[in-house]
Design a protein around this motif. Structure first.
Motif, PDB file in Angstrom:
ATOM      1  N   ARG A  31       0.832  -1.207   0.000  1.00  0.00           N
ATOM      2  CA  ARG A  31       0.000   0.000   0.000  1.00  0.00           C
ATOM      3  C   ARG A  31       0.863   1.251   0.000  1.00  0.00           C
ATOM      4  O   ARG A  31       1.973   1.262   0.517  1.00  0.00           O
ATOM      5  CB  ARG A  31      -0.902   0.031   1.242  1.00  0.00           C
ATOM      6  CG  ARG A  31      -1.985  -1.012   1.195  1.00  0.00           C
ATOM      7  CD  ARG A  31      -3.026  -0.810   2.269  1.00  0.00           C
ATOM      8  NE  ARG A  31      -4.001  -1.900   2.183  1.00  0.00           N
ATOM      9  CZ  ARG A  31      -4.428  -2.586   3.213  1.00  0.00           C
ATOM     10  NH1 ARG A  31      -4.027  -2.293   4.435  1.00  0.00           N
ATOM     11  NH2 ARG A  31      -5.307  -3.559   3.053  1.00  0.00           N
ATOM     12  N   SER A  32       0.295   2.282  -0.562  1.00  0.00           N
ATOM     13  CA  SER A  32       0.861   3.618  -0.487  1.00  0.00           C
ATOM     14  C   SER A  32      -0.306   4.593  -0.445  1.00  0.00           C
ATOM     15  O   SER A  32      -1.470   4.173  -0.473  1.00  0.00           O
ATOM     16  CB  SER A  32       1.767   3.911  -1.681  1.00  0.00           C
ATOM     17  OG  SER A  32       2.497   5.110  -1.460  1.00  0.00           O
ATOM     18  N   SER A  33      -0.016   5.869  -0.388  1.00  0.00           N
ATOM     19  CA  SER A  33      -1.078   6.868  -0.393  1.00  0.00           C
ATOM     20  C   SER A  33      -0.529   8.194  -0.907  1.00  0.00           C
ATOM     21  O   SER A  33       0.681   8.411  -0.928  1.00  0.00           O
ATOM     22  CB  SER A  33      -1.661   7.050   1.020  1.00  0.00           C
ATOM     23  OG  SER A  33      -0.654   7.514   1.894  1.00  0.00           O
ATOM     24  N   VAL A  34      -1.455   9.045  -1.318  1.00  0.00           N
ATOM     25  CA  VAL A  34      -1.113  10.399  -1.740  1.00  0.00           C
ATOM     26  C   VAL A  34      -2.096  11.346  -1.065  1.00  0.00           C
ATOM     27  O   VAL A  34      -3.306  11.222  -1.251  1.00  0.00           O
ATOM     28  CB  VAL A  34      -1.198  10.577  -3.278  1.00  0.00           C
ATOM     29  CG1 VAL A  34      -0.737  11.979  -3.673  1.00  0.00           C
ATOM     30  CG2 VAL A  34      -0.403   9.507  -4.005  1.00  0.00           C
ATOM     31  N   ARG A  35      -1.561  12.265  -0.272  1.00  0.00           N
ATOM     32  CA  ARG A  35      -2.399  13.289   0.364  1.00  0.00           C
ATOM     33  C   ARG A  35      -2.443  14.498  -0.554  1.00  0.00           C
ATOM     34  O   ARG A  35      -1.402  15.007  -0.975  1.00  0.00           O
ATOM     35  CB  ARG A  35      -1.823  13.684   1.724  1.00  0.00           C
ATOM     36  CG  ARG A  35      -2.788  14.546   2.514  1.00  0.00           C
ATOM     37  CD  ARG A  35      -2.287  14.873   3.893  1.00  0.00           C
ATOM     38  NE  ARG A  35      -1.842  13.669   4.596  1.00  0.00           N
ATOM     39  CZ  ARG A  35      -1.027  13.691   5.638  1.00  0.00           C
ATOM     40  NH1 ARG A  35      -0.577  14.830   6.115  1.00  0.00           N
ATOM     41  NH2 ARG A  35      -0.667  12.571   6.232  1.00  0.00           N
ATOM     42  N   VAL A  36      -3.658  14.919  -0.883  1.00  0.00           N
ATOM     43  CA  VAL A  36      -3.854  16.012  -1.834  1.00  0.00           C
ATOM     44  C   VAL A  36      -4.727  17.097  -1.204  1.00  0.00           C
ATOM     45  O   VAL A  36      -5.325  16.890  -0.145  1.00  0.00           O
ATOM     46  CB  VAL A  36      -4.517  15.493  -3.138  1.00  0.00           C
ATOM     47  CG1 VAL A  36      -3.679  14.399  -3.788  1.00  0.00           C
ATOM     48  CG2 VAL A  36      -5.936  14.998  -2.903  1.00  0.00           C
ATOM     49  N   ASN A  37      -4.828  18.226  -1.891  1.00  0.00           N
ATOM     50  CA  ASN A  37      -5.732  19.271  -1.408  1.00  0.00           C
ATOM     51  C   ASN A  37      -7.137  19.031  -1.981  1.00  0.00           C
ATOM     52  O   ASN A  37      -7.346  18.153  -2.813  1.00  0.00           O
ATOM     53  CB  ASN A  37      -5.195  20.669  -1.741  1.00  0.00           C
ATOM     54  CG  ASN A  37      -5.115  20.946  -3.233  1.00  0.00           C
ATOM     55  OD1 ASN A  37      -5.801  20.316  -4.050  1.00  0.00           O
ATOM     56  ND2 ASN A  37      -4.264  21.890  -3.612  1.00  0.00           N
ATOM     57  N   GLU A  38      -8.076  19.839  -1.540  1.00  0.00           N
ATOM     58  CA  GLU A  38      -9.473  19.653  -1.957  1.00  0.00           C
ATOM     59  C   GLU A  38      -9.642  19.843  -3.457  1.00  0.00           C
ATOM     60  O   GLU A  38     -10.404  19.107  -4.097  1.00  0.00           O
ATOM     61  CB  GLU A  38     -10.385  20.619  -1.191  1.00  0.00           C
ATOM     62  CG  GLU A  38     -11.849  20.428  -1.517  1.00  0.00           C
ATOM     63  CD  GLU A  38     -12.773  21.336  -0.706  1.00  0.00           C
ATOM     64  OE1 GLU A  38     -13.999  21.149  -0.806  1.00  0.00           O
ATOM     65  OE2 GLU A  38     -12.272  22.225   0.016  1.00  0.00           O
ATOM     66  N   GLU A  39      -8.940  20.807  -4.036  1.00  0.00           N
ATOM     67  CA  GLU A  39      -9.071  21.050  -5.470  1.00  0.00           C
ATOM     68  C   GLU A  39      -8.655  19.823  -6.283  1.00  0.00           C
ATOM     69  O   GLU A  39      -9.340  19.426  -7.226  1.00  0.00           O
ATOM     70  CB  GLU A  39      -8.224  22.266  -5.887  1.00  0.00           C
ATOM     71  CG  GLU A  39      -8.327  22.562  -7.365  1.00  0.00           C
ATOM     72  CD  GLU A  39      -7.436  23.715  -7.802  1.00  0.00           C
ATOM     73  OE1 GLU A  39      -7.497  24.049  -9.001  1.00  0.00           O
ATOM     74  OE2 GLU A  39      -6.677  24.268  -6.983  1.00  0.00           O
ATOM     75  N   VAL A 128       0.219   9.681  -9.848  1.00  0.00           N
ATOM     76  CA  VAL A 128      -0.805  10.618  -9.363  1.00  0.00           C
ATOM     77  C   VAL A 128      -0.155  11.982  -9.127  1.00  0.00           C
ATOM     78  O   VAL A 128      -0.673  13.023  -9.561  1.00  0.00           O
ATOM     79  CB  VAL A 128      -1.485  10.093  -8.079  1.00  0.00           C
ATOM     80  CG1 VAL A 128      -2.371  11.171  -7.452  1.00  0.00           C
ATOM     81  CG2 VAL A 128      -2.293   8.831  -8.380  1.00  0.00           C
ATOM     82  N   TYR A 129       0.997  11.982  -8.452  1.00  0.00           N
ATOM     83  CA  TYR A 129       1.710  13.238  -8.201  1.00  0.00           C
ATOM     84  C   TYR A 129       2.021  13.946  -9.521  1.00  0.00           C
ATOM     85  O   TYR A 129       1.745  15.137  -9.691  1.00  0.00           O
ATOM     86  CB  TYR A 129       2.997  12.987  -7.407  1.00  0.00           C
ATOM     87  CG  TYR A 129       3.693  14.260  -7.020  1.00  0.00           C
ATOM     88  CD1 TYR A 129       3.514  14.813  -5.756  1.00  0.00           C
ATOM     89  CD2 TYR A 129       4.510  14.946  -7.920  1.00  0.00           C
ATOM     90  CE1 TYR A 129       4.137  16.002  -5.404  1.00  0.00           C
ATOM     91  CE2 TYR A 129       5.130  16.128  -7.584  1.00  0.00           C
ATOM     92  CZ  TYR A 129       4.939  16.656  -6.322  1.00  0.00           C
ATOM     93  OH  TYR A 129       5.539  17.831  -5.976  1.00  0.00           O
TER      94      TYR A 129
END
Length: 164
Positions: A31-39, A128-129
């Motif tokens: 697993r991994s993840s990407v934290r993004v902003n609302e936009e 994704v980034y």
């Protein structure tokens, strides 16, 4: 140097000989993840990112990365993968938008697929980034970790829920 399997008698790197190991069914989930902003969350969810469908492209990137792991991890053996799956789940908590990525890899062979699963999860997050960086370069990737693996001489591994 005899305790180290990836060094030869001269103390130099080598790929381990696995020719005497028995072929078994092997799986790994990372697993991994990407934290993004609302936009970014809104635009990814509505497929409004200028570069295209972020999750579809990232999914293909993760599958391709699993297949090419031995090309960029020096001591990995090239493997004939039997299956790769990338799945996504959004976690939204107040102002936190986090895309969770799970990579599942399967083979039947003489060495495990942990590195392929970890590589797939990482490449998916990096894609994704890449596709969203024009909106915000402050995204956070990770943690990336092995959830479980089955098969092989070392036996099965399963991370406890408290460790995730």
């Amino acid at each position: 140097m005899s305790d180290f399997t990836h060094f030869n008698e001269q103390g130099r790197a080598r790929m381990v000989d696995i020719s005497s190991k028995q072929d078994t069914e092997r799986t790994a989930i990372a697993r991994s993840s990407v934290r993004v902003n609302e936009e970014i969350y809104e635009k990814v969810s509505k497929q409004e990112i200028a570069k295209g469908d972020v999750l579809a492209v990232a999914q293909v990137a993760g599958i391709m990365a699993a297949k090419k792991t031995s090309d960029w991890i020096p001591m990995c053996h090239p493997l004939q993968l039997k299956g790769v799956n990338i799945s996504f789940e959004w976690e939204i908590d107040s102002a936190l938008y986090e895309l969770h990525i799970e990579a599942s890899v399967k083979t039947k062979g003489s060495t495990g697929v942990e590195m392929e699963a970890l590589t797939a999860a990482s490449a998916t997050a990096l894609t994704v980034y890449d596709m969203c960086k024009a909106i915000d370069k402050g995204m956070i990737i990770g943690p990336t970790y092995l959830v479980e693996k089955t098969g092989g001489k070392s036996g099965d591994f399963k991370r406890s829920p408290e460790e995730e």
